[in-house]
Design a protein around this motif. Structure first.
Motif, PDB file in Angstrom:
ATOM      1  N   GLU A  17      24.375  21.503  61.099  1.00  0.00           N
ATOM      2  CA  GLU A  17      23.182  22.058  60.452  1.00  0.00           C
ATOM      3  C   GLU A  17      23.583  23.062  59.378  1.00  0.00           C
ATOM      4  OE1 GLU A  17      20.861  23.740  63.550  1.00  0.00           O
ATOM      5  OE2 GLU A  17      19.841  21.856  64.046  1.00  0.00           O
ATOM      6  N   PHE A  18      22.900  23.009  58.254  1.00  0.00           N
ATOM      7  CA  PHE A  18      23.252  23.870  57.133  1.00  0.00           C
ATOM      8  C   PHE A  18      23.205  25.343  57.532  1.00  0.00           C
ATOM      9  CE2 PHE A  18      22.398  26.360  53.341  1.00  0.00           C
ATOM     10  CZ  PHE A  18      23.384  25.902  52.470  1.00  0.00           C
ATOM     11  N   GLU A  19      22.210  25.735  58.318  1.00  0.00           N
ATOM     12  CA  GLU A  19      22.073  27.138  58.741  1.00  0.00           C
ATOM     13  C   GLU A  19      23.286  27.588  59.552  1.00  0.00           C
ATOM     14  OE1 GLU A  19      19.800  24.810  59.074  1.00  0.00           O
ATOM     15  OE2 GLU A  19      18.205  25.495  57.706  1.00  0.00           O
ATOM     16  N   ASN A  20      23.821  26.699  60.393  1.00  0.00           N
ATOM     17  CA  ASN A  20      25.005  27.039  61.173  1.00  0.00           C
ATOM     18  C   ASN A  20      26.236  27.144  60.277  1.00  0.00           C
ATOM     19  OD1 ASN A  20      26.426  27.467  63.713  1.00  0.00           O
ATOM     20  ND2 ASN A  20      27.304  25.427  63.406  1.00  0.00           N
ATOM     21  N   LEU A  21      26.366  26.228  59.328  1.00  0.00           N
ATOM     22  CA  LEU A  21      27.491  26.277  58.389  1.00  0.00           C
ATOM     23  C   LEU A  21      27.412  27.525  57.513  1.00  0.00           C
ATOM     24  CD1 LEU A  21      27.572  22.522  57.316  1.00  0.00           C
ATOM     25  CD2 LEU A  21      29.254  23.681  58.750  1.00  0.00           C
ATOM     26  N   ALA A  24      28.489  30.416  59.532  1.00  0.00           N
ATOM     27  CA  ALA A  24      29.948  30.338  59.697  1.00  0.00           C
ATOM     28  C   ALA A  24      30.653  30.810  58.420  1.00  0.00           C
ATOM     29  CB  ALA A  24      30.358  28.902  60.028  1.00  0.00           C
ATOM     30  N   PHE A  25      30.098  30.448  57.263  1.00  0.00           N
ATOM     31  CA  PHE A  25      30.665  30.893  55.985  1.00  0.00           C
ATOM     32  C   PHE A  25      30.683  32.416  55.908  1.00  0.00           C
ATOM     33  CE2 PHE A  25      29.587  32.460  51.719  1.00  0.00           C
ATOM     34  CZ  PHE A  25      30.735  32.103  51.018  1.00  0.00           C
ATOM     35  N   TYR A  26      29.571  33.044  56.262  1.00  0.00           N
ATOM     36  CA  TYR A  26      29.508  34.502  56.208  1.00  0.00           C
ATOM     37  C   TYR A  26      30.441  35.135  57.242  1.00  0.00           C
ATOM     38  CZ  TYR A  26      25.616  34.299  52.922  1.00  0.00           C
ATOM     39  OH  TYR A  26      24.852  34.090  51.804  1.00  0.00           O
ATOM     40  N   ASP A  27      30.550  34.510  58.406  1.00  0.00           N
ATOM     41  CA  ASP A  27      31.497  35.011  59.416  1.00  0.00           C
ATOM     42  C   ASP A  27      32.927  34.983  58.878  1.00  0.00           C
ATOM     43  OD1 ASP A  27      29.488  35.460  61.225  1.00  0.00           O
ATOM     44  OD2 ASP A  27      29.877  33.673  62.435  1.00  0.00           O
ATOM     45  N   CYS A  28      33.278  33.885  58.226  1.00  0.00           N
ATOM     46  CA  CYS A  28      34.637  33.734  57.686  1.00  0.00           C
ATOM     47  C   CYS A  28      34.901  34.669  56.506  1.00  0.00           C
ATOM     48  CB  CYS A  28      34.858  32.295  57.221  1.00  0.00           C
ATOM     49  SG  CYS A  28      34.945  31.090  58.547  1.00  0.00           S
ATOM     50  N   SER A  29      33.832  35.118  55.860  1.00  0.00           N
ATOM     51  CA  SER A  29      33.973  35.944  54.662  1.00  0.00           C
ATOM     52  C   SER A  29      34.269  37.405  54.985  1.00  0.00           C
ATOM     53  CB  SER A  29      32.687  35.875  53.824  1.00  0.00           C
ATOM     54  OG  SER A  29      32.404  34.539  53.450  1.00  0.00           O
ATOM     55  N   GLU A  47      26.436  24.380  47.670  1.00  0.00           N
ATOM     56  CA  GLU A  47      26.617  22.944  47.442  1.00  0.00           C
ATOM     57  C   GLU A  47      27.806  22.420  48.250  1.00  0.00           C
ATOM     58  OE1 GLU A  47      27.563  20.015  43.637  1.00  0.00           O
ATOM     59  OE2 GLU A  47      26.561  21.938  43.318  1.00  0.00           O
ATOM     60  N   LYS A  48      28.851  23.217  48.337  1.00  0.00           N
ATOM     61  CA  LYS A  48      30.026  22.807  49.110  1.00  0.00           C
ATOM     62  C   LYS A  48      29.691  22.696  50.603  1.00  0.00           C
ATOM     63  CE  LYS A  48      33.189  24.893  45.781  1.00  0.00           C
ATOM     64  NZ  LYS A  48      34.015  26.073  45.448  1.00  0.00           N
ATOM     65  N   LEU A  49      28.857  23.611  51.085  1.00  0.00           N
ATOM     66  CA  LEU A  49      28.439  23.534  52.485  1.00  0.00           C
ATOM     67  C   LEU A  49      27.592  22.285  52.735  1.00  0.00           C
ATOM     68  CD1 LEU A  49      27.508  27.258  53.265  1.00  0.00           C
ATOM     69  CD2 LEU A  49      29.622  26.055  53.830  1.00  0.00           C
ATOM     70  N   LYS A  50      26.777  21.910  51.752  1.00  0.00           N
ATOM     71  CA  LYS A  50      25.985  20.685  51.888  1.00  0.00           C
ATOM     72  C   LYS A  50      26.896  19.471  51.987  1.00  0.00           C
ATOM     73  CE  LYS A  50      22.225  19.894  51.874  1.00  0.00           C
ATOM     74  NZ  LYS A  50      21.286  19.737  53.019  1.00  0.00           N
ATOM     75  N   TYR A  51      28.004  19.464  51.227  1.00  0.00           N
ATOM     76  CA  TYR A  51      28.966  18.361  51.312  1.00  0.00           C
ATOM     77  C   TYR A  51      29.564  18.280  52.715  1.00  0.00           C
ATOM     78  CZ  TYR A  51      28.967  17.807  46.195  1.00  0.00           C
ATOM     79  OH  TYR A  51      28.606  17.569  44.897  1.00  0.00           O
ATOM     80  N   ILE A  52      29.888  19.452  53.292  1.00  0.00           N
ATOM     81  CA  ILE A  52      30.421  19.463  54.656  1.00  0.00           C
ATOM     82  C   ILE A  52      29.378  18.924  55.629  1.00  0.00           C
ATOM     83  CG2 ILE A  52      31.193  20.935  56.560  1.00  0.00           C
ATOM     84  CD1 ILE A  52      32.453  22.793  54.493  1.00  0.00           C
ATOM     85  N   GLU A  53      28.139  19.374  55.491  1.00  0.00           N
ATOM     86  CA  GLU A  53      27.058  18.896  56.351  1.00  0.00           C
ATOM     87  C   GLU A  53      26.932  17.377  56.283  1.00  0.00           C
ATOM     88  OE1 GLU A  53      22.250  19.664  56.988  1.00  0.00           O
ATOM     89  OE2 GLU A  53      23.174  20.061  55.040  1.00  0.00           O
ATOM     90  N   GLU A  54      26.935  16.842  55.082  1.00  0.00           N
ATOM     91  CA  GLU A  54      26.798  15.403  54.902  1.00  0.00           C
ATOM     92  C   GLU A  54      28.008  14.654  55.460  1.00  0.00           C
ATOM     93  OE1 GLU A  54      26.233  15.083  50.724  1.00  0.00           O
ATOM     94  OE2 GLU A  54      24.217  15.990  50.768  1.00  0.00           O
ATOM     95  N   ARG A  88      38.316  26.653  57.897  1.00  0.00           N
ATOM     96  CA  ARG A  88      37.950  27.763  58.784  1.00  0.00           C
ATOM     97  C   ARG A  88      36.434  27.856  58.956  1.00  0.00           C
ATOM     98  NH1 ARG A  88      41.937  30.618  55.848  1.00  0.00           N
ATOM     99  NH2 ARG A  88      40.442  32.110  55.014  1.00  0.00           N
ATOM    100  N   ILE A  89      35.690  27.457  57.945  1.00  0.00           N
ATOM    101  CA  ILE A  89      34.232  27.421  58.078  1.00  0.00           C
ATOM    102  C   ILE A  89      33.841  26.455  59.197  1.00  0.00           C
ATOM    103  CG2 ILE A  89      32.075  26.745  56.940  1.00  0.00           C
ATOM    104  CD1 ILE A  89      33.361  27.655  54.289  1.00  0.00           C
ATOM    105  N   VAL A  90      34.461  25.294  59.242  1.00  0.00           N
ATOM    106  CA  VAL A  90      34.129  24.294  60.266  1.00  0.00           C
ATOM    107  C   VAL A  90      34.640  24.738  61.635  1.00  0.00           C
ATOM    108  CG1 VAL A  90      34.292  21.858  60.922  1.00  0.00           C
ATOM    109  CG2 VAL A  90      34.140  22.489  58.504  1.00  0.00           C
ATOM    110  N   HIS A  91      35.836  25.362  61.685  1.00  0.00           N
ATOM    111  CA  HIS A  91      36.311  25.946  62.947  1.00  0.00           C
ATOM    112  C   HIS A  91      35.255  26.909  63.500  1.00  0.00           C
ATOM    113  CE1 HIS A  91      40.438  24.474  63.001  1.00  0.00           C
ATOM    114  NE2 HIS A  91      40.617  24.865  61.759  1.00  0.00           N
ATOM    115  N   THR A  92      34.746  27.761  62.631  1.00  0.00           N
ATOM    116  CA  THR A  92      33.773  28.763  63.052  1.00  0.00           C
ATOM    117  C   THR A  92      32.447  28.125  63.438  1.00  0.00           C
ATOM    118  OG1 THR A  92      34.833  30.346  61.549  1.00  0.00           O
ATOM    119  CG2 THR A  92      32.658  30.931  62.388  1.00  0.00           C
ATOM    120  N   ALA A  93      32.021  27.110  62.678  1.00  0.00           N
ATOM    121  CA  ALA A  93      30.781  26.403  63.017  1.00  0.00           C
ATOM    122  C   ALA A  93      30.884  25.741  64.384  1.00  0.00           C
ATOM    123  CB  ALA A  93      30.479  25.356  61.938  1.00  0.00           C
ATOM    124  N   LEU A  94      32.029  25.150  64.677  1.00  0.00           N
ATOM    125  CA  LEU A  94      32.266  24.570  66.000  1.00  0.00           C
ATOM    126  C   LEU A  94      32.236  25.649  67.080  1.00  0.00           C
ATOM    127  CD1 LEU A  94      35.127  22.066  65.145  1.00  0.00           C
ATOM    128  CD2 LEU A  94      33.139  21.456  66.508  1.00  0.00           C
TER     129      LEU A  94
END
Length: 298
Positions: A17-21, A24-29, A47-54, A88-94
């Protein structure tokens, strides 16, 4: 429940989900605003997070990048393997989705990399247990040889998946576990440095925590102090306490046996330390029942 409702409840959907990603982005930042990885990712990051979501929704997987490796001294020399910022964004989202499911299974006896726990509370917990038991205690310390590099991929994956409410993460978790090229070839080892590696490593030895509590006849889930025994773990550093020598040695020997036979990790003789009622070196301190806690010199 129709198929669309079922999909919405699947873990893979919650992770992607975009909200979770975005969270996660802000956590990693945090604390990384001056780092190149963050700076390069910042432009059009939505836009990059949307690519990950897709990508995750389409493939149920993620294309993990390579690792940057370097040594740290904390105080022991360790090889750290840093994933790219995008990974790391995806690690954090997981981690944000899986950690609340897995953490309760750890009970109250392990303290590493857990919210509200940590090394200071672990040292305080052990100090209080020593104060209760006094000199009437027998201590054995155990430590796994090259722990992170020894974790068996298949055993980790099978046990971890058994704790999840659905199997929607099977593909992405297996690819994550095998994401380091050298470890993939060996079928064992997870990178020190990944947020997900922390929960994997904590989870892997939780089998020993349960066995230790069973053998010592202490509670696994309720954090209460017992007069006749105690047990605490900080990642792969385990402390066994009992009011009888035989009880402590038997519990230690059983944990070594299970570690070797069921988890395929090694606790060699030089990491099997019998301390009896001597002061206990633990997490940089030397603890004793009189309340003393000196800093251990490395």
């Amino acid at each position: 429940m129709d198929s669309s409702d079922l999909k919405e409840k699947m873990l893979i959907r919650k992770i992607s989900e975009f909200e979770n990603l975005l969270a996660a982005f802000y956590d990693c930042s945090r604390g990384k605003r001056r780092k190149d990885g963050y700076q390069k990712y910042l432009f059009n990051f939505g836009e990059k997070l949307k690519y990950i979501e897709e990508e995750i929704n389409r493939t149920k997987n993620f294309r993990w990048g390579g690792y940057r490796e370097f040594y740290v001294h904390d105080p022991k020399k360790r090889l750290v393997m840093a994933a790219p910022f995008r990974d790391r964004i995806v690690h954090t989202a997981l981690h944000r989705i899986v950690e609340p499911i897995i953490d309760p299974s750890f009970g109250c006896r392990t303290f590493a990399c857990r919210a509200g726990m940590g090394n200071q509370k672990a040292a305080i917990r052990l100090q209080k247990q020593l104060s209760i038991m006094g000199k009437n205690r027998y201590c054995v310390k155990l430590d796994v040889k090259k722990y992170f590099a020894s974790i068996n991929h298949k055993i980790l994956f099978d046990r971890f998946m058994n704790f999840l409410p659905d199997n929607s993460l099977s593909t992405i978790l297996w690819s994550l576990i095998e994401s380091h090229a050298d470890y993939n070839l060996k079928g064992r080892g997870i990178p020190i440095g990944n947020l997900t590696s922390q929960i994997f490593a904590n989870f892997y030895l939780s089998l020993l925590d349960k066995k230790a509590c069973e053998l010592l006849k202490i509670d696994f889930f309720e954090d209460k102090y017992e007069e006749g025994a105690g047990y605490i773990r900080y990642m792969d550093d385990m402390v066994i306490l009992a009011d009888k020598k035989e009880k402590a040695l038997y519990a230690a020997s059983e944990l070594v046996r299970i570690a070797n036979s069921k988890l395929k990790v090694e606790i060699p003789t030089y990491k099997y330390v019998v301390l009896a009622n001597d002061p206990i070196p633990f997490l940089g301190f030397v603890l004793s029942e009189d309340g003393g806690a000196s800093i251990k010199k490395e």
